[in-house]
Design an enzyme around this catalytic site. Structure first.
Site, PDB file in Angstrom:
ATOM      1  N   LYS A  65      18.228 127.440 -32.250  1.00 23.46           N
ATOM      2  CA  LYS A  65      17.918 126.962 -30.896  1.00 23.46           C
ATOM      3  C   LYS A  65      18.913 127.442 -29.843  1.00 23.46           C
ATOM      4  CE  LYS A  65      15.433 122.723 -30.866  1.00 23.46           C
ATOM      5  NZ  LYS A  65      15.472 121.265 -30.906  1.00 23.46           N
ATOM      6  N   ASP A 101      12.188 119.877 -25.192  1.00 18.71           N
ATOM      7  CA  ASP A 101      12.694 118.657 -25.848  1.00 18.71           C
ATOM      8  C   ASP A 101      12.865 117.509 -24.855  1.00 18.71           C
ATOM      9  OD1 ASP A 101      12.778 119.607 -28.427  1.00 18.71           O
ATOM     10  OD2 ASP A 101      14.846 120.306 -28.286  1.00 18.71           O
TER      11      ASP A 101
END
Ligand code: ATR
Length: 297
Positions: A65, A101
């Protein structure tokens, strides 16, 4: 057929293919979505290969990520602020990176009716997961936001980089002694090794809520701690997982899936699965009414 994938390692237990299959069915979109194991040292070449193969979009999970940002042609402002990318959209000559997110987290809190406005919020952990949720937390006008971490330097750096968005109070777990919070969010990865950071007791104000970004077996240590703190609500991160996927789906397909229904379906799917880890993982988020209280510490 338009093709998508989630890349990471390990990836075998990823729920993303199932979630996106639900979204595709529900919205009548024809697409293929697979999970691909990509080791850290092959990230750059795999991204090139998947682009050459014509994939339309990718989700990115551990351990890529943070590293994936350097491989993107461009990244969104919220991904830059989070220092992490979880969604890639194909461009003609490469990938553009985004981070959904924070959107998933905010949407899940809204679904659950957990308010942040005028409340004292504590985020445990100062890694990529914590960075990904701080923007919506600060945007929700809380009374204050503290970030505490085992490594004392990380919250300082994090507070500095979020200054343009609002004040974040950097703390270590031990230095929290005597403080009280209305909402405690676990953004550490400690649960994945069966642990809960060592915290002083009495941190949660009466009527306070606990939210965990982890779900499944990794949620258990924080859930047990939250029960001992007499939390009014204890929620796991399955809703956030589905919420961030829904936002990625919308970026790719221009259609917003009805993601709340998929959370229910996913919990049910996990319950009937044959994988013992997953079966163990499946419990509805722990509401105090269905939890047997362990002995007080
Ligand atoms: P992620 O992308 O999941 O945030 P990360 O960037 O590696 O992953 O961050 C992991 C976070 O969990 C960090 O805040 C880490 O604390 P340290 O910075 O002190 O390492 C925290 N963490 C992981 N295991 C932990 C444990 N056993 N106890 C306390 N904190 C832990």
């Amino acid at each position: 057929m338009d093709r998508y994938a989630v890349i990471g390692q390990p990836i075998a237990h990823s729920k993303s293919p199932s979630i996106h299959a639900h979204f595709a069915r529900q919205t009548g979109q024809v697409l293929e979505y697979t999970a691909l194991a990509v080791p850290a040292d092959r990230l750059a070449e795999e991204l090139q290969r998947l682009h050459a193969l014509g994939l339309r979009g990718l989700n990115v999970t551990l351990p890529h990520k943070q590293a994936v940002a350097a491989q993107c042609e461009s990244i969104s402002e919220r991904a830059r602020q989070a220092g992490a990318v979880n969604t890639l959209q194909r461009t003609e000559s490469g990938w553009s990176g985004d981070n959904t997110d924070g959107v998933g987290f905010a949407a899940d809190l809204k679904r659950l009716g957990i308010a942040l406005r005028a409340r004292r919020v504590l985020v445990l952990g100062a890694g990529g997961a914590a960075r990904g949720i701080l923007e919506p937390i600060l945007a929700a006008s809380p009374a204050l936001v503290a970030v505490s971490n085992r490594n004392p330097w990380k919250p300082e750096a994090l507070a500095e980089s979020f200054k343009p968005l609002g004040e974040v109070l950097p703390r270590t777990h031990v230095a929290l002694k005597g403080d009280r919070f209305d909402v405690i969010v676990n953004a550490t990865s400690a649960g994945h090794s069966g642990q809960m950071p060592l915290m002083p007791s009495g941190l949660l104000a009466p009527g306070g809520d606990c939210y965990d970004l982890s779900y499944g077996p990794a949620h258990a240590p924080f859930a047990a701690w939250a029960v001992r703190q007499n939390a009014a609500r204890i929620e796991d991160g399955l809703g956030m997982l589905v919420g961030q996927a829904a936002s990625a789906f919308e970026i790719w397909r221009g259609v917003e899936p009805a993601w709340e229904a998929v959370i229910v379906a996913l919990r049910r799917e996990l319950q009937v699965g044959t994988d013992t880890d997953l079966v163990a993982a499946v419990h509805a988020p722990v509401h105090r009414s269905h939890v047997e209280l362990p002995p007080q510490d």
